[in-house]
Design a protein around this motif. Structure first.
Motif, PDB file in Angstrom:
ATOM      1  N   ARG A 146      22.996  -0.676 -11.143  1.00  0.00           N
ATOM      2  CA  ARG A 146      22.066  -1.720 -10.724  1.00  0.00           C
ATOM      3  C   ARG A 146      20.779  -1.084 -10.226  1.00  0.00           C
ATOM      4  O   ARG A 146      20.813  -0.196  -9.379  1.00  0.00           O
ATOM      5  N   VAL A 147      19.660  -1.555 -10.742  1.00  0.00           N
ATOM      6  CA  VAL A 147      18.354  -1.161 -10.209  1.00  0.00           C
ATOM      7  C   VAL A 147      18.020  -2.112  -9.072  1.00  0.00           C
ATOM      8  O   VAL A 147      18.062  -3.332  -9.234  1.00  0.00           O
ATOM      9  N   LEU A 148      17.686  -1.548  -7.906  1.00  0.00           N
ATOM     10  CA  LEU A 148      17.474  -2.360  -6.711  1.00  0.00           C
ATOM     11  C   LEU A 148      16.019  -2.406  -6.258  1.00  0.00           C
ATOM     12  O   LEU A 148      15.581  -3.403  -5.676  1.00  0.00           O
ATOM     13  N   ALA A 149      15.268  -1.343  -6.468  1.00  0.00           N
ATOM     14  CA  ALA A 149      13.872  -1.313  -6.020  1.00  0.00           C
ATOM     15  C   ALA A 149      13.134  -0.225  -6.789  1.00  0.00           C
ATOM     16  O   ALA A 149      13.743   0.731  -7.279  1.00  0.00           O
ATOM     17  N   ARG A 150      11.817  -0.370  -6.873  1.00  0.00           N
ATOM     18  CA  ARG A 150      10.980   0.644  -7.517  1.00  0.00           C
ATOM     19  C   ARG A 150       9.762   0.902  -6.641  1.00  0.00           C
ATOM     20  O   ARG A 150       9.244  -0.006  -5.993  1.00  0.00           O
ATOM     21  N   HIS A 151       9.296   2.151  -6.655  1.00  0.00           N
ATOM     22  CA  HIS A 151       8.099   2.535  -5.909  1.00  0.00           C
ATOM     23  C   HIS A 151       7.152   3.303  -6.825  1.00  0.00           C
ATOM     24  O   HIS A 151       7.576   4.246  -7.502  1.00  0.00           O
ATOM     25  N   ASP A 152       5.887   2.907  -6.832  1.00  0.00           N
ATOM     26  CA  ASP A 152       4.861   3.728  -7.471  1.00  0.00           C
ATOM     27  C   ASP A 152       4.527   4.876  -6.527  1.00  0.00           C
ATOM     28  O   ASP A 152       4.401   4.679  -5.312  1.00  0.00           O
ATOM     29  N   SER A 172       4.435   3.037  -2.868  1.00  0.00           N
ATOM     30  CA  SER A 172       3.916   1.669  -2.974  1.00  0.00           C
ATOM     31  C   SER A 172       4.925   0.785  -3.686  1.00  0.00           C
ATOM     32  O   SER A 172       5.456   1.151  -4.742  1.00  0.00           O
ATOM     33  N   SER A 173       5.214  -0.385  -3.097  1.00  0.00           N
ATOM     34  CA  SER A 173       6.204  -1.285  -3.680  1.00  0.00           C
ATOM     35  C   SER A 173       5.858  -2.731  -3.320  1.00  0.00           C
ATOM     36  O   SER A 173       5.281  -2.973  -2.251  1.00  0.00           O
ATOM     37  N   PRO A 174       6.153  -3.698  -4.194  1.00  0.00           N
ATOM     38  CA  PRO A 174       6.781  -3.558  -5.507  1.00  0.00           C
ATOM     39  C   PRO A 174       5.866  -2.851  -6.502  1.00  0.00           C
ATOM     40  O   PRO A 174       4.655  -2.774  -6.299  1.00  0.00           O
ATOM     41  N   SER A 175       6.459  -2.323  -7.569  1.00  0.00           N
ATOM     42  CA  SER A 175       5.690  -1.561  -8.541  1.00  0.00           C
ATOM     43  C   SER A 175       4.641  -2.438  -9.211  1.00  0.00           C
ATOM     44  O   SER A 175       4.858  -3.622  -9.487  1.00  0.00           O
ATOM     45  N   ARG A 176       3.494  -1.833  -9.494  1.00  0.00           N
ATOM     46  CA  ARG A 176       2.422  -2.519 -10.220  1.00  0.00           C
ATOM     47  C   ARG A 176       2.378  -2.136 -11.697  1.00  0.00           C
ATOM     48  O   ARG A 176       1.437  -2.486 -12.405  1.00  0.00           O
ATOM     49  N   ARG A 186      10.669  -9.232   7.041  1.00  0.00           N
ATOM     50  CA  ARG A 186      10.509 -10.226   5.983  1.00  0.00           C
ATOM     51  C   ARG A 186       9.851  -9.584   4.762  1.00  0.00           C
ATOM     52  O   ARG A 186       8.998  -8.698   4.903  1.00  0.00           O
ATOM     53  N   PRO A 187      10.251  -9.978   3.541  1.00  0.00           N
ATOM     54  CA  PRO A 187       9.637  -9.405   2.344  1.00  0.00           C
ATOM     55  C   PRO A 187       8.131  -9.667   2.315  1.00  0.00           C
ATOM     56  O   PRO A 187       7.672 -10.750   2.654  1.00  0.00           O
ATOM     57  N   ARG A 188       7.360  -8.669   1.906  1.00  0.00           N
ATOM     58  CA  ARG A 188       5.903  -8.774   1.815  1.00  0.00           C
ATOM     59  C   ARG A 188       5.481  -8.587   0.357  1.00  0.00           C
ATOM     60  O   ARG A 188       6.203  -8.050  -0.459  1.00  0.00           O
ATOM     61  N   HIS A 189       4.252  -8.994   0.075  1.00  0.00           N
ATOM     62  CA  HIS A 189       3.753  -8.877  -1.291  1.00  0.00           C
ATOM     63  C   HIS A 189       3.323  -7.457  -1.632  1.00  0.00           C
ATOM     64  O   HIS A 189       3.408  -7.040  -2.781  1.00  0.00           O
ATOM     65  N   ALA A 190       2.805  -6.700  -0.672  1.00  0.00           N
ATOM     66  CA  ALA A 190       2.291  -5.361  -0.940  1.00  0.00           C
ATOM     67  C   ALA A 190       2.639  -4.445   0.218  1.00  0.00           C
ATOM     68  O   ALA A 190       2.115  -4.594   1.320  1.00  0.00           O
ATOM     69  N   VAL A 191       3.540  -3.506  -0.029  1.00  0.00           N
ATOM     70  CA  VAL A 191       3.956  -2.558   0.988  1.00  0.00           C
ATOM     71  C   VAL A 191       3.543  -1.161   0.525  1.00  0.00           C
ATOM     72  O   VAL A 191       3.908  -0.728  -0.566  1.00  0.00           O
ATOM     73  N   MET A 192       2.755  -0.483   1.343  1.00  0.00           N
ATOM     74  CA  MET A 192       2.262   0.847   0.983  1.00  0.00           C
ATOM     75  C   MET A 192       2.466   1.793   2.157  1.00  0.00           C
ATOM     76  O   MET A 192       2.247   1.405   3.308  1.00  0.00           O
ATOM     77  N   THR A 193       2.901   3.009   1.860  1.00  0.00           N
ATOM     78  CA  THR A 193       3.082   4.041   2.879  1.00  0.00           C
ATOM     79  C   THR A 193       2.197   5.228   2.531  1.00  0.00           C
ATOM     80  O   THR A 193       2.271   5.762   1.417  1.00  0.00           O
ATOM     81  N   PHE A 194       1.377   5.616   3.476  1.00  0.00           N
ATOM     82  CA  PHE A 194       0.430   6.707   3.276  1.00  0.00           C
ATOM     83  C   PHE A 194       0.910   7.939   4.039  1.00  0.00           C
ATOM     84  O   PHE A 194       1.155   7.869   5.248  1.00  0.00           O
ATOM     85  N   GLY A 195       1.052   9.052   3.322  1.00  0.00           N
ATOM     86  CA  GLY A 195       1.403  10.309   3.967  1.00  0.00           C
ATOM     87  C   GLY A 195       0.141  11.038   4.403  1.00  0.00           C
ATOM     88  O   GLY A 195      -0.759  11.281   3.591  1.00  0.00           O
TER      89      GLY A 195
END
Length: 448
Positions: free
Chosen positions: A241-247, A263-267, A362-371
């Motif tokens: 099962r594929v559960l999530a993807r990150h760019d 970055s998720s969900p994938s664009r 809560r689920p969001r439309h655009a989640v991004m993590t910056f290192g």
């Protein structure tokens, strides 16, 4: 009435804190299997029912010690999980002795050794890189000449892009060869799988492989032209099962590979995502993974995805939190369900169309993590953390290295200094917020 325990192998650092906290929410008795020199911080001590001091290189003694603790507690182990790549082989040995579900050691050996992994991909007709392994510099030079420069040098068993190095000519290869060969073996020296691989005095080898020049396949205002994507999923009873993807776009193709964005969900375009999912599932089957969550990484090219690696574990760093925010998927719960033999959630849940705005997860439309990365040297101070934390759309600021520690950069480090996770209504807003955070957080470093 017996009370079972959930056994966990994990480093006790800030990036693991959200997952360990979630484990304690899901199971009332979390028992940490910890190396003798592990310091247990107060935040972790509050989450744990007990700590078993072990030596991963002496699995029989560790198993005896674990059995003794379980007997004293009057219960058994409900399951075992690892939040560390280098803990997988040890946990597999413990699981086999205690009769617990876990990926078997022979499968992990194939999935950890990058040369055996790539050979399995090629045998199953999956898109992957050209490669060979080398023990000596002359071997590596001959392989690179055959593949064609630039090539990537990689340790066979290390992770997190440690000692991964792009070289463009024979002189660069000669300069990097010994660092990759020796350094890559050294950073995983405490892993039982490393000792098994080099049993009998076998010399370490490294991987020489083709550089795949991935291209970012979605619009962005950030200067990150190199395209990568990761896939989080599960496999139980042969069902993938594929559960999530990150760019995970990058600024360049080396020489090193510090991850600057998740970055998720994938664009990615829908047709490319479908191929990404198919390739991930094919890779899991090619390696024979079972009873685990998995993390797959690929480059995105104009002709489709190209496999880099697959790990029999959950993605590290912020992946657990961002998957939960972007998709409503709880990777830690999935991992615990597999470990304890409970039914795994069916399918991938869609984000709640009308989430409670007060719910931090809560689920969001655009989640991004910056290192964010400090310069190499002694870290004196980190400025701006409180200002960034106070922004309503910043959901997590994780400090990996605190003032008073010496900062190392790639290829001798596998993490950033701080990551900032933002969640916004759209990616343009999230990218602007990430740039703002990058300007506000400042690192002060100096000589040791």
């Amino acid at each position: 009435m017996t009370e079972g325990s959930l056994l966990v192998y994990s480093p006790l650092n800030e990036p693991r804190r959200p997952a360990l906290t979630r484990l304690a929410e899901l199971h009332p008795r979390v028992v940490l299997l910890a190396e003798d020199d592990t310091d247990v911080p107060s935040w972790a001590d509050e989450l744990l029912a007990d700590v078993v001091r072990i030596d991963r290189l002496d699995a029989p003694a560790a198993i005896r010690t674990t059995r003794d603790l379980l007997a004293r507690r009057g219960g058994a182990a409900d399951g075992i999980v690892s939040l560390s790549e280098t803990g997988l082989a040890f946990c597999s040995a413990v699981a086999a002795e205690l009769g617990l579900p876990f990926t078997p050691l022979d499968v992990l050996e194939r999935a950890r050794d990058k040369s055996r992994m790539r050979a399995a991909f090629a045998e199953h007709g999956l898109p992957t890189v050209r490669f060979r392994t080398a023990e000596r510099l002359d071997e590596a030079l001959a392989i690179a000449a055959d593949i064609g420069y630039p090539v990537v040098l990689k340790p066979l068993l290390a992770g997190g892009s440690l000692f991964v190095w792009t070289v463009h000519d024979p002189a660069e290869l000669a300069a990097a060869f010994d660092d990759v060969l020796r350094g890559g073996a050294r950073v995983v020296a405490g892993d039982p799988l490393v000792h098994a691989t080099f049993r009998g005095g076998a010399a370490p080898r490294l991987l020489v492989e083709q550089l795949i020049r991935g291209r970012r396949r979605f619009a962005s205002s950030l200067d990150l032209p190199v395209g990568e994507v990761s896939v989080e999923g599960s496999v139980v009873g042969g069902e993938v099962r594929v559960l999530a993807r990150h760019d995970k776009p990058l600024p360049a193709d080396g020489p090193f590979f510090e991850e600057v964005l998740w970055s998720s969900p994938s664009r990615l375009p829908a047709d490319l995502l479908a191929r990404v999912d198919d390739v991930a599932a094919g890779a899991v089957r090619a390696l024979g993974l079972r009873d685990c969550v998995f993390h797959a990484e690929m480059r995105t090219t104009d002709t489709g995805p190209v496999l880099l690696e697959v790990a029999a574990r959950m993605g590290g760093g912020p992946i657990f939190r961002s998957a939960r925010l972007a998709h409503g998927v709880d990777l830690v719960e999935t991992m615990v369900r597999i470990a304890t033999g409970a039914p795994a959630p069916s399918g991938r849940p869609a984000p709640d169309p009308d989430p409670d705005p007060r719910d931090p997860d809560r689920p969001r439309h655009a989640v991004m993590t910056f290192g964010l990365f400090a310069d190499e040297g002694m870290l004196r101070a980190i400025e701006g953390l409180d200002e960034v934390r106070s922004h309503p759309d910043v959901v997590e600021v994780c400090v990996y290295e605190h003032p008073g520690t010496y900062i190392r950069r790639a290829p001798r480090s596998d993490h950033c200094t701080v990551h900032v996770m933002v969640a916004a209504a759209d990616f343009a807003t999230a990218e602007d917020l990430g740039r703002w955070a990058q300007k506000r957080i400042r690192f002060v470093t100096g000589a040791q």
